[in-house]
Design an enzyme around this catalytic site. Structure first.
Site, PDB file in Angstrom:
ATOM      1  N   GLY A   1      -0.972  -0.265  -4.201  1.00 18.40           N
ATOM      2  CA  GLY A   1      -2.077  -0.569  -5.106  1.00 18.40           C
ATOM      3  C   GLY A   1      -2.286  -2.058  -5.304  1.00 18.40           C
ATOM      4  O   GLY A   1      -3.407  -2.561  -5.231  1.00 18.40           O
ATOM      5  N   GLU A   2      -1.209  -2.783  -5.535  1.00 20.11           N
ATOM      6  CA  GLU A   2      -1.349  -4.216  -5.780  1.00 20.11           C
ATOM      7  C   GLU A   2      -1.561  -4.984  -4.483  1.00 20.11           C
ATOM      8  O   GLU A   2      -2.233  -6.014  -4.454  1.00 20.11           O
ATOM      9  CB  GLU A   2      -0.128  -4.732  -6.541  1.00 20.11           C
ATOM     10  CG  GLU A   2      -0.044  -4.093  -7.913  1.00 20.11           C
ATOM     11  CD  GLU A   2       1.056  -4.642  -8.787  1.00 20.11           C
ATOM     12  OE1 GLU A   2       0.900  -4.617 -10.015  1.00 20.11           O
ATOM     13  OE2 GLU A   2       2.098  -5.078  -8.262  1.00 20.11           O
TER      14      GLU A   2
ATOM     15  N   PHE B   1      -3.367  -2.107 -15.453  1.00 20.16           N
ATOM     16  CA  PHE B   1      -3.312  -3.365 -14.680  1.00 20.16           C
ATOM     17  C   PHE B   1      -2.233  -4.319 -15.191  1.00 20.16           C
ATOM     18  O   PHE B   1      -2.322  -5.525 -14.964  1.00 20.16           O
ATOM     19  CB  PHE B   1      -4.684  -4.053 -14.679  1.00 20.16           C
ATOM     20  CG  PHE B   1      -5.816  -3.116 -14.332  1.00 20.16           C
ATOM     21  CD1 PHE B   1      -5.884  -2.547 -13.071  1.00 20.16           C
ATOM     22  CD2 PHE B   1      -6.783  -2.779 -15.269  1.00 20.16           C
ATOM     23  CE1 PHE B   1      -6.908  -1.658 -12.750  1.00 20.16           C
ATOM     24  CE2 PHE B   1      -7.803  -1.893 -14.956  1.00 20.16           C
ATOM     25  CZ  PHE B   1      -7.869  -1.326 -13.696  1.00 20.16           C
TER      26      PHE B   1
ATOM     27  N   GLY C   1       5.327   2.560  -8.752  1.00 21.93           N
ATOM     28  CA  GLY C   1       5.205   3.898  -9.340  1.00 21.93           C
ATOM     29  C   GLY C   1       5.180   5.030  -8.331  1.00 21.93           C
ATOM     30  O   GLY C   1       5.927   5.997  -8.461  1.00 21.93           O
TER      31      GLY C   1
ATOM     32  N   GLY D   1      -4.641   6.255 -13.736  1.00 17.58           N
ATOM     33  CA  GLY D   1      -5.849   6.338 -12.923  1.00 17.58           C
ATOM     34  C   GLY D   1      -5.516   6.251 -11.451  1.00 17.58           C
ATOM     35  O   GLY D   1      -6.395   6.147 -10.593  1.00 17.58           O
TER      36      GLY D   1
ATOM     37  N   ASN E   1      -0.821  10.004  -0.046  1.00 21.09           N
ATOM     38  CA  ASN E   1      -2.117  10.678  -0.138  1.00 21.09           C
ATOM     39  C   ASN E   1      -3.180   9.645   0.244  1.00 21.09           C
ATOM     40  O   ASN E   1      -3.471   8.733  -0.540  1.00 21.09           O
ATOM     41  CB  ASN E   1      -2.332  11.190  -1.576  1.00 21.09           C
ATOM     42  CG  ASN E   1      -3.678  11.891  -1.755  1.00 21.09           C
ATOM     43  OD1 ASN E   1      -4.653  11.602  -1.050  1.00 21.09           O
ATOM     44  ND2 ASN E   1      -3.739  12.801  -2.711  1.00 21.09           N
TER      45      ASN E   1
ATOM     46  N   ARG F   1       5.003   4.957   4.173  1.00 20.30           N
ATOM     47  CA  ARG F   1       4.260   6.212   4.330  1.00 20.30           C
ATOM     48  C   ARG F   1       3.199   6.310   3.235  1.00 20.30           C
ATOM     49  O   ARG F   1       3.482   6.034   2.067  1.00 20.30           O
ATOM     50  CB  ARG F   1       5.235   7.382   4.234  1.00 20.30           C
ATOM     51  CG  ARG F   1       4.557   8.726   4.129  1.00 20.30           C
ATOM     52  CD  ARG F   1       5.566   9.853   4.063  1.00 20.30           C
ATOM     53  NE  ARG F   1       6.078  10.152   5.397  1.00 20.30           N
ATOM     54  CZ  ARG F   1       7.260  10.711   5.628  1.00 20.30           C
ATOM     55  NH1 ARG F   1       8.072  10.997   4.630  1.00 20.30           N
ATOM     56  NH2 ARG F   1       7.655  10.973   6.860  1.00 20.30           N
TER      57      ARG F   1
HETATM   58 MO1  MOS Z   1       1.447  -4.100 -13.016  1.00 18.37          MO
HETATM   59  S1  MOS Z   1       0.798  -5.966 -13.386  1.00 18.37           S
HETATM   60  O1  MOS Z   1       3.096  -4.413 -12.920  1.00 18.37           O
HETATM   61  O2  MOS Z   1       0.992  -3.013 -14.154  1.00 18.37           O
END
Ligand code: MOS
Length: 732
Positions: free
Chosen positions: A691-692, A242, A511, A469, A618, A615
């Site tokens: 994710g964020e 995080f 990522g 994760g 998954n 896109r």
């Molecule tokens: Mo995130 S806060 O850039 O791991």
């Protein structure tokens, strides 16, 4: 590979493997407890000693005396490392405070010693026998107290303006002017910060829990004053980060120093109660927002200023980022203000900037929409912009905020919402529905990978990318499988080792898109190498079913490696497209809450996130990311807050008993919808971060739902019952 023009059709577009909801390939290792986390390399590194970290008992001042004698002679003790005996240490570029403090103390629980012993219990017991005398100095510990003195932006982050905000705001038909606050928050990853250090001669091998292998390596080398080549960092499995594990932290430095001092492998895990004050946290903010609209609710003036604090050398929380881009409006002002505080270091925590920024902005939008008499969904649609409002010649690569809002409103049953607060009851529960927009920029980091093809037709991918994760193993395997036309079972993915090519790492929701783009680049090279070996034309050949085909010729991939494994490597570099286009991700969050009319307790009943984030590589791992983020948004809205002792200068509630994160029983029905948002500007994968985004806006949607349920407008997070109870309707 340079990525400098939008992607055209490529093998990923086949979507035979990519875009499918594959289970995580690392799942069995994790559910059987056989994935080695940093503390758990029992077979590879037997006989590691244990290091126990001692944190400073004062927030600011000096150590005047440190008596180690009793600790040194305690049972099992092998070594004690302090700043006094560690030798001269350097300092990495990414930490504000040093990771081994003393004699100067920069923050509470700054590490001042590590005790090494045969067992954890011996190390802990001996640590309590170190006697430290301090000279306490006064410090600044309250953001609110410092705020009035901070009126100008930090030098390197000037205010951004367009038009004339002050005049336009004064002249606007509808005006909203309010201040919002968000508290300090702790990452509280499930796996604590942990490192296991082994010296092989002058070479350090560090098994650790870190999101960014290359950063960890270079910062550690700098700190220890040794060449980078003398450091290997290994971090294949990580129990959450995080942002708390983006950087080198004390566990790594102290494990390295302790292993050198004890001449033994040493492992150091930060105990939970040390983490909030010893590591980084999301800094508190005070946000002043002013929005003016015309009679119809069109924004004519918008200003967002955010105050946060940090140690000397630290940076501000960039909570105004989304306000530069989310809504139209000719007259604008956004700015950051940074107070110097002597609290522990503030730094990135999931969606730094936008997460706390939207907590404020999206309540303000709810408020101004109500004042303008416009439905909050329609208000956001009315004020959409397809260009960067500060640079109107610059377009978003893709922007589907309106589609997110419309889709979500329909699915969630928004039309059933009563716009007048405190009208809907379900027994003792006051019921409410809220909405917020989600926004997070799409960041691009260069990313490298190496791929091998062996004589069995197995494709092996190596990159220092991490899986915190998130599903990196799986989406990287999917990418390689798609590119080479092999089944997922024929792909081996090896991550998290500084011996592998430097990747983008895990951070800032970059990522997934950028690390798979790096794998794409390496796989393009592998396709060329295979084609050349077998006499095919790489551009027109088709890779499918473990074969390479062209016209009526086919050959098996394995054949290409019959005389030896083929290995290639490449790095994707993103050049220029982020200048031409604004790349961002969008969401609409809808929430239904019930608030107990007697106690003010809030329960979230339903949540929906509609995301437009490129896109989706998954849908299963992406959905898991988003529901995890939505859960974090519940914590931020309702419970999470580091309580600051503004006299002594530390976070008081420094464990999971008192820093309250949501548990399963707090989590309602969560639904996630991904819009089709294939974006050729972002990368050859045409994906973006998600994710964020899943967190951005959630907490405001909850706060807005609480207002709709109760009529009480809380602008100070978390929205706890004490802030509601005085304003609740009469029992009856
Ligand atoms: Mo995130 S806060 O850039 O791991």
């Amino acid at each position: 590979m340079k990525f400098d023009t939008p992607a055209t059709r490529n093998p990923i577009d086949q979507m035979k493997v990519v875009g499918r909801a594959h289970d995580r390939i690392d799942g069995p290792l994790k559910t059987t407890g056989t994935a080695p986390y940093a503390y758990e390399w029992h077979d590879e590194i037997p006989g590691a000693a244990y290091g126990y970290v001692v944190g400073s008992a004062i927030a600011k001042g000096r150590i005047t005396a440190m008596d180690l004698h009793e600790a040194e002679t305690a049972p099992g003790v092998l070594a004690i490392v302090t700043a006094d005996n560690a030798g001269k240490l350097g300092k990495g570029d990414m930490n504000a405070a040093t990771l081994l403090g003393g004699p100067a103390i920069e923050h509470y629980h700054q590490a001042i010693a590590v005790v090494v012993a045969e067992t954890f219990e011996q190390a802990r017991a001996a640590a309590s026998l170190i006697h430290v005398k301090y000279l306490r100095e006064p410090g600044a510990f309250s953001l609110a107290a410092q705020k009035p003195a901070v009126t100008t932006p930090p030098e390197d982050t000037p205010d951004k303006t367009a038009g004339d905000f002050t005049t336009a705001f004064a002249a606007s038909a509808v005006q909203h002017d309010a201040t919002y606050t968000t508290p300090d928050q702790s990452h509280m990853a499930m796996e604590p910060h942990t490192s296991l250090a082994v010296w092989e001669g002058d070479k350090l091998i560090l098994r650790t829990s870190n999101q960014m292998i290359a950063w960890c390596r270079s910062e550690l080398a700098k700190t220890l004053n040794i060449p980078e080549e003398k450091v290997r960092v290994i971090s294949p499995y990580i129990g959450g980060g995080f942002g708390g594990k983006l950087f080198l932290r004390s566990d790594a430095v102290l494990a390295a120093l302790a292993a050198r001092a004890a001449n033994r492998p040493v492992k150091v895990m930060l105990p939970r109660p040390l983490i909030p004050n010893n590591t980084t946290h999301r800094p508190a903010t005070i946000q002043h927002i002013r929005i003016g609209t015309d009679e119809k609710g069109r924004i004519t003036a918008i200003a967002h200023e955010s105050w946060s604090g940090n140690l000397p050398g630290g940076t501000p929380e960039t909570a105004v980022q989304q306000s530069e881009l989310l809504y139209a409006g000719k007259n604008r002002l956004t700015g950051l203000r940074l107070a110097q505080l002597d609290l522990p270091e503030g730094n990135a925590m999931r969606a730094p900037g936008e997460a706390p920024g939207l907590m404020a902005l999206e309540i303000a939008i709810d408020e101004v929409a109500e004042k303008a008499g416009v439905d909050p969904v329609e208000f956001r649609i009315l004020n959409d912009t397809q260009v960067d409002p500060l640079n109107t010649g610059r377009f978003f690569s893709r922007r589907q905020l309106i589609e997110c809002l419309r889709t979500g409103a329909e699915k969630f049953g928004w039309h059933r919402r009563n716009a007048t607060p405190a009208q809907v009851r379900d027994g003792r529960w006051l019921m409410g529905i809220g909405v917020a927009a989600g926004f997070r920029n799409n960041l691009l980091e260069k990313s490298g990978a190496r791929v091998h093809l062996d004589a069995q037709g197995v494709v092996t991918v190596e990159t220092d990318m991490t899986d915190i994760g998130t599903g990196s193993y799986t989406i990287i395997a999917q990418t390689a499988a798609e590119m080479l036309g092999v089944p997922l079972e024929k792909v081996v993915v090896r991550l998290g080792d500084s011996d592998f090519p430097v990747s983008a790492g895990s951070g800032g929701q970059w990522g997934a898109n950028t690390s798979t783009a790096g794998v794409y680049a390496a796989c393009v090279k592998l396709r060329e190498a295979i084609a050349e070996k077998l006499g095919f034309d790489a551009d027109s050949a088709v890779f499918t079913d473990e074969l390479i085909c062209q016209g009526d010729r086919t050959a098996s991939l394995a054949q290409a490696a019959a005389s030896g494994t083929i290995t290639v490597e490449d790095t994707i570099e993103f050049v220029g497209l982020d200048k031409t286009f604004q790349q961002s991700t969008f969401a609409a969050h809808f929430v239904e809450v019930g608030v107990d009319i007697a106690t003010g307790e809030t329960r979230v009943r339903r949540m929906l996130a509609v995301c437009a984030a490129g896109r989706i590589l998954n849908p299963k791992t992406a959905r898991s990311q988003v529901i995890g983020a939505m859960t974090m948004g519940i914590g931020a809205a309702l419970t999470e807050e580091l309580n600051v002792d503004t006299t002594l200068g530390y976070f008081v509630n420094h464990d999971l008993a008192a820093y309250e994160v949501p548990v399963h029983a707090d989590i309602p029905d969560q639904e996630v919808i991904f819009l089709d948002d294939t974006d050729p500007v972002s990368s050859p994968m045409k994906a973006k971060g998600v994710g964020e985004l899943g967190l951005c806006g959630v907490s405001a949607a909850i706060a807005n739902a609480i207002y709709n349920a109760t009529g009480v407008r809380v602008r100070d997070y978390p929205v706890t019952l004490d802030k509601l109870i005085g304003g609740l309707p009469e029992l009856g």
